[in-house]
Write a protein that holds these residues in place. Structure first.
Motif, PDB file in Angstrom:
ATOM      1  N   SER A  48      91.277  28.103  58.829  1.00  0.00           N
ATOM      2  CA  SER A  48      90.463  27.632  59.950  1.00  0.00           C
ATOM      3  C   SER A  48      90.031  28.787  60.836  1.00  0.00           C
ATOM      4  O   SER A  48      88.869  28.864  61.262  1.00  0.00           O
ATOM      5  N   ASN A  49      90.935  29.706  61.122  1.00  0.00           N
ATOM      6  CA  ASN A  49      90.593  30.879  61.941  1.00  0.00           C
ATOM      7  C   ASN A  49      89.570  31.757  61.225  1.00  0.00           C
ATOM      8  O   ASN A  49      88.654  32.307  61.850  1.00  0.00           O
ATOM      9  N   LEU A  50      89.725  31.888  59.901  1.00  0.00           N
ATOM     10  CA  LEU A  50      88.785  32.702  59.138  1.00  0.00           C
ATOM     11  C   LEU A  50      87.382  32.103  59.174  1.00  0.00           C
ATOM     12  O   LEU A  50      86.397  32.817  59.406  1.00  0.00           O
ATOM     13  N   THR A  51      87.269  30.801  58.945  1.00  0.00           N
ATOM     14  CA  THR A  51      85.951  30.160  58.949  1.00  0.00           C
ATOM     15  C   THR A  51      85.314  30.193  60.338  1.00  0.00           C
ATOM     16  O   THR A  51      84.095  30.355  60.457  1.00  0.00           O
ATOM     17  N   GLN A  52      86.113  30.058  61.381  1.00  0.00           N
ATOM     18  CA  GLN A  52      85.569  30.137  62.731  1.00  0.00           C
ATOM     19  C   GLN A  52      85.057  31.540  63.037  1.00  0.00           C
ATOM     20  O   GLN A  52      84.013  31.711  63.682  1.00  0.00           O
ATOM     21  N   THR A  53      85.798  32.551  62.573  1.00  0.00           N
ATOM     22  CA  THR A  53      85.348  33.935  62.770  1.00  0.00           C
ATOM     23  C   THR A  53      84.048  34.191  62.024  1.00  0.00           C
ATOM     24  O   THR A  53      83.116  34.816  62.569  1.00  0.00           O
ATOM     25  N   LEU A  54      83.962  33.719  60.778  1.00  0.00           N
ATOM     26  CA  LEU A  54      82.728  33.878  60.009  1.00  0.00           C
ATOM     27  C   LEU A  54      81.581  33.121  60.661  1.00  0.00           C
ATOM     28  O   LEU A  54      80.436  33.601  60.677  1.00  0.00           O
ATOM     29  N   HIS A  55      81.870  31.949  61.194  1.00  0.00           N
ATOM     30  CA  HIS A  55      80.835  31.159  61.863  1.00  0.00           C
ATOM     31  C   HIS A  55      80.246  31.921  63.049  1.00  0.00           C
ATOM     32  O   HIS A  55      79.021  31.976  63.232  1.00  0.00           O
ATOM     33  N   LYS A  56      81.093  32.540  63.846  1.00  0.00           N
ATOM     34  CA  LYS A  56      80.619  33.321  64.995  1.00  0.00           C
ATOM     35  C   LYS A  56      79.835  34.546  64.543  1.00  0.00           C
ATOM     36  O   LYS A  56      78.800  34.894  65.129  1.00  0.00           O
ATOM     37  N   GLU A  57      80.318  35.214  63.496  1.00  0.00           N
ATOM     38  CA  GLU A  57      79.634  36.420  63.018  1.00  0.00           C
ATOM     39  C   GLU A  57      78.266  36.088  62.426  1.00  0.00           C
ATOM     40  O   GLU A  57      77.286  36.789  62.675  1.00  0.00           O
ATOM     41  N   PHE A  58      78.194  35.006  61.644  1.00  0.00           N
ATOM     42  CA  PHE A  58      76.916  34.625  61.057  1.00  0.00           C
ATOM     43  C   PHE A  58      75.930  34.161  62.120  1.00  0.00           C
ATOM     44  O   PHE A  58      74.730  34.399  61.998  1.00  0.00           O
ATOM     45  N   ASN A  59      76.412  33.502  63.163  1.00  0.00           N
ATOM     46  CA  ASN A  59      75.533  33.095  64.259  1.00  0.00           C
ATOM     47  C   ASN A  59      74.940  34.305  64.969  1.00  0.00           C
ATOM     48  O   ASN A  59      73.810  34.265  65.451  1.00  0.00           O
ATOM     49  N   ALA A  60      75.742  35.391  65.054  1.00  0.00           N
ATOM     50  CA  ALA A  60      75.242  36.610  65.693  1.00  0.00           C
ATOM     51  C   ALA A  60      74.139  37.260  64.861  1.00  0.00           C
ATOM     52  O   ALA A  60      73.260  37.940  65.416  1.00  0.00           O
ATOM     53  N   LEU A  61      74.170  37.070  63.541  1.00  0.00           N
ATOM     54  CA  LEU A  61      73.151  37.656  62.671  1.00  0.00           C
ATOM     55  C   LEU A  61      71.892  36.812  62.587  1.00  0.00           C
ATOM     56  O   LEU A  61      70.823  37.324  62.246  1.00  0.00           O
ATOM     57  N   LEU A  62      72.011  35.522  62.890  1.00  0.00           N
ATOM     58  CA  LEU A  62      70.874  34.626  62.782  1.00  0.00           C
ATOM     59  C   LEU A  62      70.096  34.589  64.086  1.00  0.00           C
ATOM     60  O   LEU A  62      70.628  34.850  65.168  1.00  0.00           O
ATOM     61  N   SER A  63      68.819  34.240  63.978  1.00  0.00           N
ATOM     62  CA  SER A  63      68.008  34.060  65.178  1.00  0.00           C
ATOM     63  C   SER A  63      68.340  32.717  65.820  1.00  0.00           C
ATOM     64  O   SER A  63      69.038  31.878  65.244  1.00  0.00           O
ATOM     65  N   SER A  64      67.839  32.501  67.032  1.00  0.00           N
ATOM     66  CA  SER A  64      68.165  31.274  67.765  1.00  0.00           C
ATOM     67  C   SER A  64      67.673  30.023  67.060  1.00  0.00           C
ATOM     68  O   SER A  64      68.240  28.942  67.218  1.00  0.00           O
ATOM     69  N   SER A  65      66.620  30.134  66.251  1.00  0.00           N
ATOM     70  CA  SER A  65      66.072  28.962  65.568  1.00  0.00           C
ATOM     71  C   SER A  65      66.853  28.581  64.318  1.00  0.00           C
ATOM     72  O   SER A  65      66.595  27.542  63.721  1.00  0.00           O
ATOM     73  N   SER A  70      74.526  28.428  59.991  1.00  0.00           N
ATOM     74  CA  SER A  70      75.672  29.275  59.662  1.00  0.00           C
ATOM     75  C   SER A  70      76.726  28.502  58.870  1.00  0.00           C
ATOM     76  O   SER A  70      77.465  29.095  58.091  1.00  0.00           O
ATOM     77  N   ILE A  71      76.783  27.181  59.056  1.00  0.00           N
ATOM     78  CA  ILE A  71      77.754  26.384  58.297  1.00  0.00           C
ATOM     79  C   ILE A  71      77.450  26.432  56.804  1.00  0.00           C
ATOM     80  O   ILE A  71      78.344  26.358  55.965  1.00  0.00           O
ATOM     81  N   LEU A  72      76.166  26.588  56.457  1.00  0.00           N
ATOM     82  CA  LEU A  72      75.781  26.714  55.047  1.00  0.00           C
ATOM     83  C   LEU A  72      76.361  27.980  54.438  1.00  0.00           C
ATOM     84  O   LEU A  72      76.893  27.957  53.314  1.00  0.00           O
ATOM     85  N   PHE A  73      76.313  29.080  55.171  1.00  0.00           N
ATOM     86  CA  PHE A  73      76.780  30.350  54.632  1.00  0.00           C
ATOM     87  C   PHE A  73      78.311  30.444  54.639  1.00  0.00           C
ATOM     88  O   PHE A  73      78.889  31.111  53.787  1.00  0.00           O
ATOM     89  N   VAL A  74      78.960  29.771  55.584  1.00  0.00           N
ATOM     90  CA  VAL A  74      80.419  29.685  55.545  1.00  0.00           C
ATOM     91  C   VAL A  74      80.862  28.887  54.322  1.00  0.00           C
ATOM     92  O   VAL A  74      81.826  29.253  53.633  1.00  0.00           O
ATOM     93  N   SER A  75      80.150  27.795  54.031  1.00  0.00           N
ATOM     94  CA  SER A  75      80.462  26.997  52.839  1.00  0.00           C
ATOM     95  C   SER A  75      80.191  27.798  51.571  1.00  0.00           C
ATOM     96  O   SER A  75      80.945  27.704  50.592  1.00  0.00           O
ATOM     97  N   LEU A  76      79.120  28.592  51.588  1.00  0.00           N
ATOM     98  CA  LEU A  76      78.804  29.435  50.438  1.00  0.00           C
ATOM     99  C   LEU A  76      79.895  30.469  50.207  1.00  0.00           C
ATOM    100  O   LEU A  76      80.327  30.706  49.067  1.00  0.00           O
ATOM    101  N   PHE A  77      80.376  31.071  51.282  1.00  0.00           N
ATOM    102  CA  PHE A  77      81.491  32.027  51.177  1.00  0.00           C
ATOM    103  C   PHE A  77      82.731  31.352  50.604  1.00  0.00           C
ATOM    104  O   PHE A  77      83.414  31.907  49.739  1.00  0.00           O
ATOM    105  N   SER A  78      83.034  30.150  51.086  1.00  0.00           N
ATOM    106  CA  SER A  78      84.225  29.435  50.620  1.00  0.00           C
ATOM    107  C   SER A  78      84.132  29.127  49.139  1.00  0.00           C
ATOM    108  O   SER A  78      85.107  29.299  48.386  1.00  0.00           O
TER     109      SER A  78
END
Length: 224
Positions: A48-65, A70-78
């Motif tokens: 859970s901590n790992l996915t939350q960290t990835l979620h925050k990191e992917f959100n930082a890389l994505l634009s506001s739109s 980011s949930i798609l890419f966390v699922s892809l990583f998993s």
């Protein structure tokens, strides 16, 4: 002939005089999320901590739109990291080492991003073909280079993941095949090296999953 109509509700199945009918009460737990009826284990907390960290990191890389994607890419990583680790177990098919799977992950994602980008952000997609500050004489060459690099993106994602999985497994297999013909002292050294390689492959399984997800996130972030 049934003596009593309500006898169908009496607990009759038992093992060692322990009624099994009452186990049906616990079947409802199967339809409830695990989080509501069982305390989380250390493994689930770590994941859970790992996915939350990835979620925050992917959100930082994505634009506001594209923040919600980011949930798609966390699922892809998993998905990729679980397949990579399963492939390290003996006699388990390594699906992530085949282009059929890796291309099935990268190609639909890239096609979707291209269709979405060209339909909704056409000017921005054209702007990516010519980097800022490019001299006018080099613009045709930059457009050609950027177009080719954009087209080969799904192939590079798929080949990178498959090649890294294949290389490690081949090395483990080749070294393991020499074991029966070695002496005891050299065999001990071989087993130690195999353990080190297996540890390295475990790290590669995580790193390649992370690289695949991060690059996919960066490609999505370019479309804004």
């Amino acid at each position: 002939m049934m003596a009593n109509l309500f006898s169908i509700f009496e607990p009759s199945s038992s093992i060692f005089n322990i009624s099994l009918n009452w186990l049906s009460t616990l079947l409802g737990l199967l339809f409830m999320p695990y989080l509501y009826w069982a305390s989380p284990s250390r493994w689930s907390l770590m994941w859970s901590n790992l996915t939350q960290t990835l979620h925050k990191e992917f959100n930082a890389l994505l634009s506001s739109s594209h923040m919600g994607s980011s949930i798609l890419f966390v699922s892809l990583f998993s998905l990729i990291v679980f397949n990579n680790f399963l492939g390290l177990l003996p006699y388990v098919f390594t699906s992530s080492s085949h282009m059929v799977m890796t291309l099935s992950l990268s190609l639909p994602l890239w096609i979707t991003l291209m269709i979405f980008g060209w339909l909704n952000s056409t000017n921005n997609m054209f702007a990516h073909l010519v980097p800022q500050g490019t001299p006018p004489i080099l613009m045709p060459f930059m457009v050609l280079i950027e177009t080719i690099s954009n087209i080969i993106r799904p192939g590079t994602l798929a080949i990178r993941l498959a090649a890294n999985m294949i290389a490690g497994h081949l090395l483990l297999t080749l070294l393991g095949g020499t074991g029966p013909s070695l002496s005891t002292s050299i065999l001990t050294l071989l087993i130690f090296s195999q353990i080190l390689l297996l540890t390295l492959e475990s790290a590669v399984a995580i790193i390649q999953s992370y690289v695949f997800a991060v690059l996919s996130t960066l490609y999505t972030g370019e479309i804004s």
